[in-house]
Design a protein around this motif. Structure first.
Motif, PDB file in Angstrom:
ATOM      1  N   TRP A 105      43.039  25.701  36.815  1.00  0.00           N
ATOM      2  CA  TRP A 105      43.928  26.397  36.834  1.00  0.00           C
ATOM      3  C   TRP A 105      44.800  27.625  38.051  1.00  0.00           C
ATOM      4  N   ASN A 106      44.336  27.718  38.392  1.00  0.00           N
ATOM      5  CA  ASN A 106      44.604  28.882  39.337  1.00  0.00           C
ATOM      6  C   ASN A 106      44.857  28.168  40.516  1.00  0.00           C
ATOM      7  N   LEU A 107      43.734  27.614  40.610  1.00  0.00           N
ATOM      8  CA  LEU A 107      44.032  26.298  42.071  1.00  0.00           C
ATOM      9  C   LEU A 107      44.475  25.700  42.750  1.00  0.00           C
ATOM     10  N   LEU A 108      44.950  24.820  40.982  1.00  0.00           N
ATOM     11  CA  LEU A 108      45.140  23.657  41.086  1.00  0.00           C
ATOM     12  C   LEU A 108      47.226  24.080  41.510  1.00  0.00           C
ATOM     13  N   ALA A 109      47.358  25.182  40.266  1.00  0.00           N
ATOM     14  CA  ALA A 109      48.998  25.494  40.909  1.00  0.00           C
ATOM     15  C   ALA A 109      48.654  25.538  42.845  1.00  0.00           C
ATOM     16  N   SER A 110      47.812  26.755  43.041  1.00  0.00           N
ATOM     17  CA  SER A 110      48.194  26.809  44.613  1.00  0.00           C
ATOM     18  C   SER A 110      48.784  25.626  45.304  1.00  0.00           C
ATOM     19  N   LEU A 111      47.546  24.341  44.686  1.00  0.00           N
ATOM     20  CA  LEU A 111      47.514  23.820  45.488  1.00  0.00           C
ATOM     21  C   LEU A 111      48.638  22.892  45.401  1.00  0.00           C
ATOM     22  N   ILE A 273      37.802  34.707  46.734  1.00  0.00           N
ATOM     23  CA  ILE A 273      37.400  34.482  48.351  1.00  0.00           C
ATOM     24  C   ILE A 273      36.754  33.042  48.465  1.00  0.00           C
ATOM     25  N   ALA A 274      35.054  33.099  47.887  1.00  0.00           N
ATOM     26  CA  ALA A 274      34.323  31.930  48.166  1.00  0.00           C
ATOM     27  C   ALA A 274      35.001  30.048  47.628  1.00  0.00           C
ATOM     28  N   ALA A 275      35.830  30.661  46.917  1.00  0.00           N
ATOM     29  CA  ALA A 275      36.182  29.568  46.192  1.00  0.00           C
ATOM     30  C   ALA A 275      37.943  29.168  47.475  1.00  0.00           C
ATOM     31  N   ILE A 276      38.714  29.944  47.898  1.00  0.00           N
ATOM     32  CA  ILE A 276      39.518  29.260  48.828  1.00  0.00           C
ATOM     33  C   ILE A 276      39.276  29.028  50.114  1.00  0.00           C
ATOM     34  N   GLY A 277      37.946  29.631  50.809  1.00  0.00           N
ATOM     35  CA  GLY A 277      37.339  28.903  51.877  1.00  0.00           C
ATOM     36  C   GLY A 277      36.978  28.132  51.331  1.00  0.00           C
ATOM     37  N   VAL A 278      36.206  27.612  50.255  1.00  0.00           N
ATOM     38  CA  VAL A 278      35.460  26.346  50.141  1.00  0.00           C
ATOM     39  C   VAL A 278      36.770  24.406  50.430  1.00  0.00           C
ATOM     40  N   VAL A 279      38.651  25.449  49.841  1.00  0.00           N
ATOM     41  CA  VAL A 279      39.368  24.465  49.384  1.00  0.00           C
ATOM     42  C   VAL A 279      39.805  24.059  50.926  1.00  0.00           C
ATOM     43  N   GLY A 280      39.571  25.287  51.397  1.00  0.00           N
ATOM     44  CA  GLY A 280      40.408  24.962  52.910  1.00  0.00           C
ATOM     45  C   GLY A 280      39.544  24.428  53.716  1.00  0.00           C
ATOM     46  N   GLN A 285      38.436  18.848  56.232  1.00  0.00           N
ATOM     47  CA  GLN A 285      37.546  18.172  56.713  1.00  0.00           C
ATOM     48  C   GLN A 285      38.611  16.692  56.659  1.00  0.00           C
ATOM     49  N   ALA A 286      39.235  16.983  55.153  1.00  0.00           N
ATOM     50  CA  ALA A 286      39.668  15.794  54.932  1.00  0.00           C
ATOM     51  C   ALA A 286      40.344  15.030  55.940  1.00  0.00           C
ATOM     52  N   LEU A 287      41.554  16.468  56.535  1.00  0.00           N
ATOM     53  CA  LEU A 287      42.300  16.303  57.927  1.00  0.00           C
ATOM     54  C   LEU A 287      41.982  15.690  58.631  1.00  0.00           C
ATOM     55  N   MET A 288      40.301  15.656  59.567  1.00  0.00           N
ATOM     56  CA  MET A 288      39.773  15.935  60.435  1.00  0.00           C
ATOM     57  C   MET A 288      39.412  14.540  60.458  1.00  0.00           C
ATOM     58  N   ALA A 289      39.153  13.780  59.401  1.00  0.00           N
ATOM     59  CA  ALA A 289      38.385  12.301  59.355  1.00  0.00           C
ATOM     60  C   ALA A 289      39.537  11.575  59.131  1.00  0.00           C
ATOM     61  N   LEU A 290      40.337  11.964  58.973  1.00  0.00           N
ATOM     62  CA  LEU A 290      42.055  11.119  58.855  1.00  0.00           C
ATOM     63  C   LEU A 290      42.029  11.238  60.048  1.00  0.00           C
ATOM     64  N   ALA A 291      41.878  12.344  61.256  1.00  0.00           N
ATOM     65  CA  ALA A 291      42.446  12.103  62.608  1.00  0.00           C
ATOM     66  C   ALA A 291      41.411  11.074  62.942  1.00  0.00           C
ATOM     67  N   ARG A 292      39.984  11.393  62.916  1.00  0.00           N
ATOM     68  CA  ARG A 292      39.065  10.526  63.285  1.00  0.00           C
ATOM     69  C   ARG A 292      39.293   9.363  62.966  1.00  0.00           C
ATOM     70  N   ALA A 293      39.819   8.495  61.713  1.00  0.00           N
ATOM     71  CA  ALA A 293      40.079   7.597  61.636  1.00  0.00           C
ATOM     72  C   ALA A 293      41.649   7.005  62.401  1.00  0.00           C
ATOM     73  N   PHE A 294      42.409   7.521  63.194  1.00  0.00           N
ATOM     74  CA  PHE A 294      43.666   7.337  64.359  1.00  0.00           C
ATOM     75  C   PHE A 294      43.586   7.186  64.801  1.00  0.00           C
TER      76      PHE A 294
END
Length: 301
Positions: A105-111, A273-280, A285-294
């Motif tokens: 829930w805390n991660l979802l609230a931050s996102l 800290i590990a969860a923050i790093g994984v989400v970041g 990576q999602a935005l890099m994949a989007l950039a490569r697609a366009f």
């Protein structure tokens, strides 16, 4: 007459003599087994770089972590932290009270805060970047303002948000907005300014409208720059929200880290800290994949 057609260095071939071998026929052929061995070595090397090297780096990190805990009993060992992580992520969405909720829930609230602040920054920053890059007057007008405000720490804007909005949640969103907007404006403006002049000359000859120029020339050419600004902005926004939530409180991964520190629960802090790093990392990576697609490359003939 026939003698004149022969080159001076030519010599009559002996009867029944074999023709001279061509250079390509004299070249030794590489055995098929050697080709297969080289290909297998390249595959093994690629696998080592992709899988083995990250595992070795992770093992080295865990080893350093274990060595730190030898002379510091207050610091949790990797085994203790892993056991706590199993407990946390076995039920990440429990909710006992407003101040006692699972890490999910805390991660979802931050996102959610990042999504709102980042989305507002994109709605304002990308069109403003087009305006700054396209119209010289607006570029001269906004450049000093951007140069002045861009180096300001995002957390310095948090008191202004608290003063204006009188609430912690809008103030945190405001901090994300103000820190995310600058990379979008700058990269979009640079992308518009670097559109090849030949394209603009063709648009002028064809007497295209400003809307056609924007949608058919400026946007496709500047899109890689825009996506780079978006990627930089999302990374900055995710960094800022953790610090902002530590100061504002409420539900969020930053507040959760600060609350666990007040409870002296160090394993939970390391897990966060590990969860923050994984989400970041996933966001980037999602935005890099989007950039490569366009992003396209010109193919040479």
């Amino acid at each position: 007459m026939n003698a004149l057609l022969k080159p001076d260095s030519a010599e009559p071939e002996a009867a029944g003599a074999a023709p001279a071998a061509s250079p390509s026929s004299r070249r030794p052929r590489r055995p098929l087994a050697a080709n297969g061995t080289a290909r297998a070595r390249r595959q093994v090397s690629a696998t080592a770089l992709k899988i083995v090297a990250p595992l070795v780096g992770a093992a080295l990190l865990v080893l350093i972590w274990q060595l730190i805990t030898v002379n510091n009993s207050s610091f949790p060992t990797p085994a203790v932290t892993f056991a706590e992580a199993v407990k946390l992520f076995s039920d990440p969405f429990y909710r006992n009270s407003p101040n006692d909720q699972g890490i999910g829930w805390n991660l979802l609230a931050s996102l959610q805060r990042v999504g709102v602040g980042f989305g507002l920054a994109a709605l304002v920053g990308i069109p403003l970047g087009f305006l700054v890059g396209r119209v010289q007057f607006f570029g001269a007008m906004f450049s000093p303002i951007i140069s002045l405000l861009k180096p300001v720490s995002p957390l310095a804007w948090l008191p202004i948000g608290l003063l204006v909005f009188k609430s912690a949640n809008p103030a945190a969103i405001w901090s994300i907005f103000i820190c995310s907007i600058w990379p979008m404006i700058i990269n979009t403006a640079v992308g518009v300014q670097r559109v090849p002049q030949d394209y603009m000359n063709v648009a002028r000859v064809l007497n295209l409208s400003e809307w056609k120029v924007l949608t058919k020339i400026l946007l496709p050419s500047a899109l890689p720059y825009i996506l780079t600004g978006v990627r930089l902005s999302i990374g900055t926004a995710w960094l800022v929200i953790v610090a902002a939530e530590m100061l504002t409180g409420g539900v969020g991964i930053g507040f959760w880290v600060w609350d666990e520190w007040n409870n002296l629960n160090v394993p939970h802090i390391i897990i966060a800290i590990a969860a923050i790093g994984v989400v970041g990392l996933l966001l980037e990576q999602a935005l890099m994949a989007l950039a490569r697609a366009f992003t396209y490359e010109q193919v040479s003939n």
